[in-house]
Design a protein around this motif. Structure first.
Motif, PDB file in Angstrom:
ATOM      1  N   HIS A 638       0.817  -1.208   0.023  1.00 55.22           N
ATOM      2  CA  HIS A 638      -0.368  -0.037   0.252  1.00 55.22           C
ATOM      3  C   HIS A 638       0.612   1.193  -0.279  1.00 55.22           C
ATOM      4  N   TRP A 639       0.663   2.310  -0.390  1.00 54.12           N
ATOM      5  CA  TRP A 639       0.703   3.562  -0.487  1.00 54.12           C
ATOM      6  C   TRP A 639       0.437   4.367   0.391  1.00 54.12           C
ATOM      7  N   ASP A 640       1.705   5.085   0.520  1.00 50.57           N
ATOM      8  CA  ASP A 640       1.510   5.832   2.217  1.00 50.57           C
ATOM      9  C   ASP A 640       2.155   7.631   1.833  1.00 50.57           C
ATOM     10  N   PRO A 641       1.618   8.372   2.096  1.00 50.93           N
ATOM     11  CA  PRO A 641       2.487  10.021   1.813  1.00 50.93           C
ATOM     12  C   PRO A 641       3.415   9.841   2.937  1.00 50.93           C
ATOM     13  N   GLY A 642       3.398   9.017   3.222  1.00 50.79           N
ATOM     14  CA  GLY A 642       5.357   8.999   4.029  1.00 50.79           C
ATOM     15  C   GLY A 642       6.417   8.635   3.719  1.00 50.79           C
ATOM     16  N   LEU A 643       6.288   7.765   2.865  1.00 56.62           N
ATOM     17  CA  LEU A 643       6.982   7.273   1.319  1.00 56.62           C
ATOM     18  C   LEU A 643       7.908   8.006   1.009  1.00 56.62           C
ATOM     19  N   ARG A 644       9.246   7.951   1.405  1.00 55.25           N
ATOM     20  CA  ARG A 644      10.269   8.433   0.106  1.00 55.25           C
ATOM     21  C   ARG A 644      10.884   8.246  -0.533  1.00 55.25           C
ATOM     22  N   VAL A 645      11.311   8.386  -1.553  1.00 53.59           N
ATOM     23  CA  VAL A 645      12.100   7.657  -2.537  1.00 53.59           C
ATOM     24  C   VAL A 645      13.394   8.315  -3.272  1.00 53.59           C
ATOM     25  N   ALA A 646      14.798   8.246  -3.427  1.00 53.77           N
ATOM     26  CA  ALA A 646      15.548   9.009  -3.540  1.00 53.77           C
ATOM     27  C   ALA A 646      15.959   8.499  -5.285  1.00 53.77           C
ATOM     28  N   SER A 647      16.415  10.621  -5.574  1.00 53.85           N
ATOM     29  CA  SER A 647      15.925  10.330  -6.931  1.00 53.85           C
ATOM     30  C   SER A 647      17.279   9.639  -7.619  1.00 53.85           C
ATOM     31  N   PRO A 648      16.706   9.270  -9.058  1.00 51.03           N
ATOM     32  CA  PRO A 648      15.876   9.779  -9.762  1.00 51.03           C
ATOM     33  C   PRO A 648      14.814   9.069 -10.330  1.00 51.03           C
ATOM     34  N   ALA A 649      14.703   7.929  -9.025  1.00 49.17           N
ATOM     35  CA  ALA A 649      13.801   6.959  -9.011  1.00 49.17           C
ATOM     36  C   ALA A 649      12.248   7.530  -7.950  1.00 49.17           C
ATOM     37  N   THR A 650      11.007   7.370  -8.759  1.00 51.66           N
ATOM     38  CA  THR A 650      10.247   8.144  -7.957  1.00 51.66           C
ATOM     39  C   THR A 650       8.636   7.723  -7.978  1.00 51.66           C
ATOM     40  N   ILE A 651       7.661   7.274  -6.850  1.00 45.69           N
ATOM     41  CA  ILE A 651       6.906   6.011  -6.443  1.00 45.69           C
ATOM     42  C   ILE A 651       5.912   7.445  -6.361  1.00 45.69           C
ATOM     43  N   SER A 652       4.152   6.786  -6.605  1.00 41.25           N
ATOM     44  CA  SER A 652       2.793   7.215  -6.945  1.00 41.25           C
ATOM     45  C   SER A 652       2.419   6.446  -6.850  1.00 41.25           C
ATOM     46  N   PRO A 653       1.125   7.246  -5.914  1.00 39.68           N
ATOM     47  CA  PRO A 653      -0.139   6.206  -5.697  1.00 39.68           C
ATOM     48  C   PRO A 653      -0.903   5.827  -7.233  1.00 39.68           C
ATOM     49  N   ALA A 654      -1.097   4.271  -7.263  1.00 42.63           N
ATOM     50  CA  ALA A 654      -1.637   3.548  -8.049  1.00 42.63           C
ATOM     51  C   ALA A 654      -2.915   2.650  -7.212  1.00 42.63           C
ATOM     52  N   MET A 655      -4.512   3.293  -7.651  1.00 40.57           N
ATOM     53  CA  MET A 655      -6.003   2.110  -7.345  1.00 40.57           C
ATOM     54  C   MET A 655      -5.250   0.973  -8.740  1.00 40.57           C
ATOM     55  N   ARG A 656      -6.082   0.066  -7.468  1.00 42.69           N
ATOM     56  CA  ARG A 656      -6.395  -1.645  -7.844  1.00 42.69           C
ATOM     57  C   ARG A 656      -7.850  -1.632  -7.561  1.00 42.69           C
ATOM     58  N   MET A 657      -7.847  -2.425  -7.986  1.00 46.58           N
ATOM     59  CA  MET A 657      -9.716  -3.028  -7.833  1.00 46.58           C
ATOM     60  C   MET A 657     -10.214  -2.336  -7.214  1.00 46.58           C
TER      61      MET A 657
END
Length: 679
Positions: A638-657
């Motif tokens: 599950h996505w959480d707004p507190g999650l972080r990733v170092a650049s250049p990688a990125t993360i974003s929320p995605a809905m499923r089912m």
């Protein structure tokens, strides 16, 4: 008559205490009132009888021998408590596993691990609900015990945890008696009130015994502690320099957040009563600004001490879902139905004597002393009965407020009992008879406590804590270790604590096996992430029997479920019909299944591995022959707004089912090693 206690009497009382404690041993049996326990308790009562009879003859016994009376009360309370929490279970190195105690132990163990590195108790927990923000909204009632265990790092977690539970129960006698005295109730009134409350406490009906057994120790702790904090506030208003008010007051909110509901009304009532009395006595009002300034300092201290959980609580409050499953009392009729049950007589007696005490105090010009506990008890009784109709309160399981209502009724009940004993003067003319009779009432009440504790915990309601799993549950854990691993998730049936030996076993699976689950850690978790629960009544938003096999397979792939464990015949019958589930182990109550579809792992793309721990997801992207590296991939967390990733990688929320919580969509942008952290 003015008898005195001899040194031999104190030795007899000590020997009686030892025998009483010995009678609580689990080895004597916990299935009923066993002969060894009854013999030891009876012998203890006989040893104590002589000294107690002589104690009843001491003139003005509550003032002259107050410490001895309180010591006897404490001894009786300890014995009664140990029937509920046997000595063997206290001293061993295993945690309490009964019902919610298992859930709280997992939360404590998790908090202890995270606190050592981050000095916080909330975190991203990947072991349940396909990843969720632990310690933020649902588990704020364990912040106090989690911090306690995190700070006691020199003691193993299980023993530190059990020590907190034991203190939460044993300190009830200290906080209630001291609270009565701080609220200006006399020694006799305080003794009678405390004993009446403990009679209710150890008989356990309504709610008190259920709350103790279920694992609501932090809530019960703040219930009786609030009476003492209210007493400290009264001393604060009188101008005393009560340093304990600045220490214990803020800690009450840390122990359990419902202190914010329990304390405002008695505080306001005390302030009003002191204000009226000061005006009547013509006291100077110069102290007002100073007291206000000190109180504001106290309020700021409360916020400062509790900021570490208040900030994440309000940050994640939007994920809270409706909580209307437990302790719902609908109005005065519901309250009366509870209080009038034959088995709830101690609680009813407490209420009746409280009413008598309030009337007697008002008649004798002591209304300023009676108003604070009466206002607090009445307010909490109103919340218990009508809270289901009040916004915000209806989400607090409002029936729970019946217990603190009885706590605040305690000093008034003591005053009522003392008034009835004094009223016996019209019948008993001789003071030589009346004085021992007054002490005899207290002694009989004190001796009732171990009897009530024995009957409630071992015979009638069978409320005895345990640190040992049932043999069949132990075999379940061994089966999971043998047939499952950390390459996928376990879908374990939530809910039937009776099947797991009166324990919420799912909460302990990560500690026993290191395997993640899609449900848990509690069968009724009131946040959006609870969508993932597996129960017959509701699984992924639908009744299990109404869910099509193809739809369930979609969720099984989405959550990377590789094994399924059922605990009820209904769930097993449904899983048996699935074409992609194969049984690998079973017992009388449980069945473990392997999911036979091709393994997909914790990412949507091949050649990707994900390793998880608290606050961390480590993603490794391996080259796959003949396959172009994916530019995007879904991580099955599950996505959480507190999650972080170092650049250049990125993360974003995605809905499923139909899951209301989005998943993590990772764009590695050429990176082959990606770390996703939480803060």
């Amino acid at each position: 008559m003015n008898a005195t206690l001899r040194s031999r009497d104190f030795w007899l009382l000590a020997a009686a205490g030892v025998l009483g404690i010995a009678s609580t041993a689990r080895s004597f049996g916990i299935d009923g009132v066993t002969p060894p326990a009854a013999v030891c308790l009876g012998a203890a009562a006989l040893l104590a009888l002589g000294p107690l009879v002589r104690l009843s003859g001491v003139r003005d016994v509550f003032a002259a021998r107050g410490k001895t009376i309180v010591a006897v009360m404490i001894a009786c309370h300890i014995v009664a408590t140990l029937y509920f929490f046997p000595p063997e279970d206290i001293v061993n190195d295993r945690p309490v596993l009964t019902l919610d105690h298992a859930v709280h132990f997992y939360e404590v163990e998790r908090g202890r691990e995270v606190f050592g590195d981050s000095f916080r108790l909330h975190m991203y927990d990947p072991y349940f609900l396909a990843g969720y923000p632990g310690g933020t909204v649902f588990e704020i009632d364990t912040n106090g015990v989690s911090l306690w265990c995190a700070l006691l790092r020199f003691v193993d977690t299980a023993r530190a945890y059990k020590l907190f539970i034991l203190l939460a129960h044993l300190l009830a006698i200290v906080t209630v008696y001291a609270g009565c005295r701080r609220l200006r109730f006399g020694p006799g009134e305080s003794v009678f009130g405390t004993l009446l409350f403990l009679a209710y406490w150890h008989w356990g009906r309504p709610y008190a015994g259920d709350f103790r057994f279920a694992g609501m120790f932090s809530y019960l702790f703040v219930c009786h502690l609030s009476l003492y904090v209210a007493g400290l506030f009264g001393s604060f208003l009188d101008g005393e320099r009560v340093r304990r008010f600045y220490v214990i007051g803020p800690l009450a909110f840390l122990i359990h957040p419902t202190a914010a509901v329990l304390l405002p009304v008695p505080f306001l009532a005390l302030f009003w009563a002191r204000r009226i009395r000061a005006m009547g006595e013509g006291e100077r009002r110069e102290r007002g600004p100073r007291l206000l300034g000190r109180f504001l300092v106290w309020c700021l201290l409360v916020l400062a001490v509790n900021a570490f959980w208040l900030v994440p609580f309000f940050r994640y409050l939007n994920i809270k879902t409706a909580s209307e499953s437990f302790f719902q009392i609908d109005g005065i009729r519901g309250l009366l139905q509870i209080l009038m049950k034959p088995g709830n007589f101690p609680a009813l007696l407490l209420m009746v004597l409280g009413g008598i005490g309030f009337g007697n105090m008002a008649r004798h010009g002591r209304l300023s002393e009676a108003v604070a506990p009466a206002a607090a008890s009445g307010f909490l009784l109103f919340l218990a009965g009508y809270g289901v109709h009040l916004p915000i309160v209806d989400q607090m399981e409002p029936g729970r407020f019946l217990v603190p209502s009885l706590v605040f009724m305690t000093p008034l009940a003591g005053a009522g009992c003392a008034a009835l004993v004094e009223g016996a003067r019209t019948v008993i003319v001789s003071p030589h008879v009346l004085q021992p009779a007054r002490a005899a009432v207290a002694i009989v009440l004190a001796l009732c406590l171990p009897v009530f504790g024995l009957v409630e915990s071992r015979a009638y309601y069978r409320h005895t804590l345990s640190t040992t799993l049932a043999p069949e549950v132990t075999r379940v854990i061994e089966a999971i270790r043998k047939h499952a691993d950390d390459s996928g998730r376990l879908m374990i049936e939530d809910g039937p604590a009776w099947a797991y030996g009166n324990s919420h076993l799912p909460s302990m699976i990560p500690l026993f096996t290191g395997i993640e689950q899609i449900g848990g850690p509690y069968p009724f978790i009131f946040i959006e992430h609870g969508f993932t629960t597996f129960q017959t009544r509701m699984t992924m938003g639908e009744p299990l029997n109404g869910m099509r096999a193809e739809r369930l397979l979609g969720y099984i792939d989405l959550y990377n479920v590789r094994w399924i464990l059922t605990a009820t015949p209904e769930a097993a019958a449904y899983i048996d019909e699935l074409p992609y589930a194969e049984g690998v182990w079973s017992s009388e109550h449980f069945a473990l299944y392997d999911v036979t579809t091709p393994r997909s792992g914790f990412a949507s793309e091949r050649g990707v591995t994900v390793r998880s721990s608290y606050d961390l997801l480590e993603v490794t992207i391996w080259p796959v022959a003949g396959q172009v590296p994916a530019t995007k991939m879904l991580l099955k967390y599950h996505w959480d707004p507190g999650l972080r990733v170092a650049s250049p990688a990125t993360i974003s929320p995605a809905m499923r089912m139909d899951d209301p919580v989005p998943f993590i969509l990772l764009e590695p942008n050429g990176e082959t090693e990606v770390k996703i952290t939480f803060r």
